[in-house]
Write a protein that holds these residues in place. Structure first.
Motif, PDB file in Angstrom:
ATOM      1  N   PRO A 231       0.838   0.618  25.523  1.00 24.51           N
ATOM      2  CA  PRO A 231       0.696  -1.123  25.614  1.00 24.51           C
ATOM      3  C   PRO A 231       0.138  -1.803  25.120  1.00 24.51           C
ATOM      4  N   PRO A 232       0.585  -2.949  23.795  1.00 29.53           N
ATOM      5  CA  PRO A 232      -0.288  -3.885  23.595  1.00 29.53           C
ATOM      6  C   PRO A 232      -1.315  -4.851  24.803  1.00 29.53           C
ATOM      7  N   PRO A 233      -3.366  -4.987  24.033  1.00 28.90           N
ATOM      8  CA  PRO A 233      -3.404  -5.201  24.311  1.00 28.90           C
ATOM      9  C   PRO A 233      -3.353  -6.294  25.771  1.00 28.90           C
ATOM     10  N   VAL A 234      -4.207  -6.847  26.078  1.00 24.92           N
ATOM     11  CA  VAL A 234      -3.535  -8.031  26.898  1.00 24.92           C
ATOM     12  C   VAL A 234      -4.807  -8.551  27.381  1.00 24.92           C
ATOM     13  N   THR A 235      -6.207  -8.303  26.953  1.00 28.39           N
ATOM     14  CA  THR A 235      -7.152  -8.722  27.070  1.00 28.39           C
ATOM     15  C   THR A 235      -6.954 -10.522  27.262  1.00 28.39           C
ATOM     16  N   LEU A 236      -6.724 -10.697  25.944  1.00 24.35           N
ATOM     17  CA  LEU A 236      -6.045 -11.795  25.531  1.00 24.35           C
ATOM     18  C   LEU A 236      -5.889 -13.104  26.981  1.00 24.35           C
ATOM     19  N   LYS A 237      -4.283 -12.248  27.065  1.00 19.97           N
ATOM     20  CA  LYS A 237      -3.190 -12.863  27.819  1.00 19.97           C
ATOM     21  C   LYS A 237      -3.644 -13.044  29.299  1.00 19.97           C
ATOM     22  N   LEU A 238      -4.731 -11.866  29.643  1.00 19.39           N
ATOM     23  CA  LEU A 238      -4.642 -11.942  31.347  1.00 19.39           C
ATOM     24  C   LEU A 238      -6.382 -13.408  30.920  1.00 19.39           C
ATOM     25  N   LEU A 239      -6.786 -13.475  29.534  1.00 20.25           N
ATOM     26  CA  LEU A 239      -8.087 -14.539  29.921  1.00 20.25           C
ATOM     27  C   LEU A 239      -6.903 -15.977  29.758  1.00 20.25           C
ATOM     28  N   GLN A 240      -5.822 -15.751  28.850  1.00 15.16           N
ATOM     29  CA  GLN A 240      -5.001 -17.262  29.205  1.00 15.16           C
ATOM     30  C   GLN A 240      -4.362 -17.190  30.445  1.00 15.16           C
ATOM     31  N   ALA A 241      -4.166 -16.548  31.280  1.00 10.78           N
ATOM     32  CA  ALA A 241      -3.703 -16.318  32.643  1.00 10.78           C
ATOM     33  C   ALA A 241      -5.054 -17.287  33.359  1.00 10.78           C
ATOM     34  N   SER A 242      -5.840 -16.628  33.676  1.00 12.93           N
ATOM     35  CA  SER A 242      -7.102 -17.305  34.216  1.00 12.93           C
ATOM     36  C   SER A 242      -7.808 -18.245  33.779  1.00 12.93           C
ATOM     37  N   ILE A 243      -7.017 -19.388  32.872  1.00 14.85           N
ATOM     38  CA  ILE A 243      -7.659 -20.369  32.755  1.00 14.85           C
ATOM     39  C   ILE A 243      -6.329 -20.957  32.944  1.00 14.85           C
ATOM     40  N   LYS A 244      -5.215 -20.978  33.055  1.00 14.87           N
ATOM     41  CA  LYS A 244      -3.760 -21.571  33.421  1.00 14.87           C
ATOM     42  C   LYS A 244      -4.244 -21.415  35.378  1.00 14.87           C
ATOM     43  N   LYS A 245      -4.802 -20.313  35.769  1.00 15.67           N
ATOM     44  CA  LYS A 245      -4.590 -20.576  37.190  1.00 15.67           C
ATOM     45  C   LYS A 245      -5.904 -21.659  37.282  1.00 15.67           C
ATOM     46  N   CYS A 246      -6.316 -21.719  36.992  1.00 15.80           N
ATOM     47  CA  CYS A 246      -8.111 -22.845  37.306  1.00 15.80           C
ATOM     48  C   CYS A 246      -7.533 -24.224  37.097  1.00 15.80           C
ATOM     49  N   GLU A 247      -6.828 -24.398  36.192  1.00 21.39           N
ATOM     50  CA  GLU A 247      -6.089 -25.559  36.074  1.00 21.39           C
ATOM     51  C   GLU A 247      -5.076 -25.822  36.907  1.00 21.39           C
ATOM     52  N   ARG A 274      -7.162 -28.441  30.643  1.00 20.99           N
ATOM     53  CA  ARG A 274      -6.157 -28.057  30.302  1.00 20.99           C
ATOM     54  C   ARG A 274      -6.654 -28.468  28.768  1.00 20.99           C
ATOM     55  N   GLU A 275      -8.387 -29.013  28.261  1.00 20.25           N
ATOM     56  CA  GLU A 275      -8.723 -29.620  27.297  1.00 20.25           C
ATOM     57  C   GLU A 275      -8.994 -27.973  26.702  1.00 20.25           C
ATOM     58  N   ILE A 276      -9.961 -27.597  27.361  1.00 18.42           N
ATOM     59  CA  ILE A 276     -10.289 -26.431  27.198  1.00 18.42           C
ATOM     60  C   ILE A 276      -8.804 -25.053  26.340  1.00 18.42           C
ATOM     61  N   GLU A 277      -7.688 -25.187  27.357  1.00 16.17           N
ATOM     62  CA  GLU A 277      -7.248 -23.683  26.774  1.00 16.17           C
ATOM     63  C   GLU A 277      -6.392 -24.572  26.068  1.00 16.17           C
ATOM     64  N   ASN A 278      -6.188 -25.769  25.456  1.00 15.19           N
ATOM     65  CA  ASN A 278      -5.183 -26.528  23.785  1.00 15.19           C
ATOM     66  C   ASN A 278      -6.423 -26.235  22.786  1.00 15.19           C
ATOM     67  N   LYS A 279      -7.295 -26.145  22.771  1.00 11.86           N
ATOM     68  CA  LYS A 279      -8.558 -25.635  21.639  1.00 11.86           C
ATOM     69  C   LYS A 279      -8.537 -24.114  21.548  1.00 11.86           C
ATOM     70  N   VAL A 280      -8.420 -23.199  22.936  1.00  8.57           N
ATOM     71  CA  VAL A 280      -8.534 -21.954  22.864  1.00  8.57           C
ATOM     72  C   VAL A 280      -7.024 -20.892  22.192  1.00  8.57           C
ATOM     73  N   LYS A 281      -6.211 -22.030  22.471  1.00  9.91           N
ATOM     74  CA  LYS A 281      -4.602 -21.089  22.392  1.00  9.91           C
ATOM     75  C   LYS A 281      -4.332 -20.767  21.211  1.00  9.91           C
ATOM     76  N   PRO A 282      -4.436 -21.552  20.405  1.00  6.98           N
ATOM     77  CA  PRO A 282      -4.737 -20.101  19.039  1.00  6.98           C
ATOM     78  C   PRO A 282      -4.551 -19.302  18.703  1.00  6.98           C
ATOM     79  N   TYR A 283      -6.595 -19.360  18.887  1.00  6.67           N
ATOM     80  CA  TYR A 283      -7.182 -17.677  19.100  1.00  6.67           C
ATOM     81  C   TYR A 283      -6.561 -16.465  19.894  1.00  6.67           C
ATOM     82  N   LEU A 284      -6.411 -17.053  22.118  1.00  8.91           N
ATOM     83  CA  LEU A 284      -5.095 -16.397  22.449  1.00  8.91           C
ATOM     84  C   LEU A 284      -3.683 -15.900  22.296  1.00  8.91           C
ATOM     85  N   GLU A 285      -3.558 -16.886  21.181  1.00  6.96           N
ATOM     86  CA  GLU A 285      -1.849 -16.576  21.052  1.00  6.96           C
ATOM     87  C   GLU A 285      -1.758 -16.114  19.531  1.00  6.96           C
ATOM     88  N   GLY A 286      -3.082 -15.627  19.128  1.00  4.90           N
ATOM     89  CA  GLY A 286      -3.617 -15.251  17.895  1.00  4.90           C
ATOM     90  C   GLY A 286      -2.988 -13.712  17.621  1.00  4.90           C
TER      91      GLY A 286
END
Length: 286
Positions: A231-247, A274-286
């Motif tokens: 299975p592919p790494p999910v660390t960044l996806k989990l982090l993105q999901a956590s940020i969305k949950k906080c929002e 939401r601003e933080i999510e937009n800033k780190v989105k290119p890295y989390l989806e890279g």
């Protein structure tokens, strides 16, 4: 002593000598060697080959010749490191072929370069229009380096995001089924973390051919058995999901509270996340 035995002994000795000579000359790639170093290497190889096969040649004389051809380039190399004048004389200078988008025809003639050869070298760098080039040099190694015009340069992360975080090189933490402790300690991890991550994807260390950890702490593995799907790494996806949950939690708290001050505070925090999510989105989806 039989001739074939003497040939084997001489060849084996010369092979060891050539290996030591290669170590002394350093790790320059063939394309990075100066013209004289290239000629010296060919000559040493020819002398060594002849010396190993022609039993009539005196071994001491052959070794002396090889040492002369070895020491002279080494001395020139040391002098080149200390003097730019010597370096320019031995290795040559770069020649400008294109300046401010204009081809320097006189310099092409000086280096005996045709327009076809210039275009061929540019095509090898995926440059098909001379008009796209701002500056180009013929290096002493014979390679052409080119700088594209500003509007023709590829877009980078730095053009979009100012002060973007640097990406460090991945660390190889496993090779041939063995755990490498030094790369693990370099990134502040240990064997316990590695085994825990392998357990999450259902892989045993013995089945891992290669494992690497990137700058985001994600583990990727290549197994001996290519039929097994990892299975592919999910660390960044989990982090993105956590940020969305906080929002989402802040927005929910804002809806549930009756206090106007608390409602504004929750909505303000949701906007910051939401601003933080937009800033780190290119890295989390890279």
């Amino acid at each position: 002593m039989s001739e074939w035995v003497e040939v084997v002994i001489r060849s084996f000795g010369i092979l060891i000598g050539l290996f030591l000579i290669t170590k002394l000359l350093g790790k320059k790639q063939l394309s990075k060697l100066s013209f004289f170093e290239y000629i010296a290497g060919i000559t040493i190889g020819n002398i060594a080959g002849t010396l190993s096969m022609d039993l009539r040649l005196n071994m001491a004389n052959g070794i002396s010749s090889i040492l002369v051809w070895l020491l002279f380039p080494l001395v020139l190399s040391l002098l080149s490191l200390k003097s730019k004048t010597v370096r320019d004389f031995v290795e040559g200078k770069s020649t400008v072929f294109i300046k401010n988008g204009k081809i320097m025809e006189d310099n092409l003639k000086k280096e005996q370069y045709s327009a076809d050869e210039l275009l061929e070298q540019l095509r090898r760098k995926n440059i098909f229009r001379v008009a796209d080039v701002e500056f180009a040099l013929l290096e002493p190694t014979g390679e052409i380096t080119a700088l594209l015009k500003r509007e023709k340069q590829p877009l980078t992360v730095g053009d979009i995001i100012k002060n973007s975080a640097s990406i460090k090189e991945p660390q190889t933490v496993m090779m041939d089924g063995s755990i490498l402790d030094e790369p693990l300690s370099t990134i502040g991890l240990n064997r316990g973390w590695l085994k825990e991550e392998l357990d999450k994807i259902g892989v045993t260390p013995e089945n891992v051919f290669l494992a690497q950890v990137d700058s985001f702490g994600q583990l990727t593995v290549d197994l001996y058995d290519d039929k097994v799907q990892v299975p592919p790494p999910v660390t960044l996806k989990l982090l993105q999901a956590s940020i969305k949950k906080c929002e989402a939690d802040f927005e929910l708290f804002a809806l549930q509270t009756e206090s106007q001050a608390a409602k504004e505070m929750y909505m303000k925090n949701a906007e910051k996340i939401r601003e933080i999510e937009n800033k780190v989105k290119p890295y989390l989806e890279g």
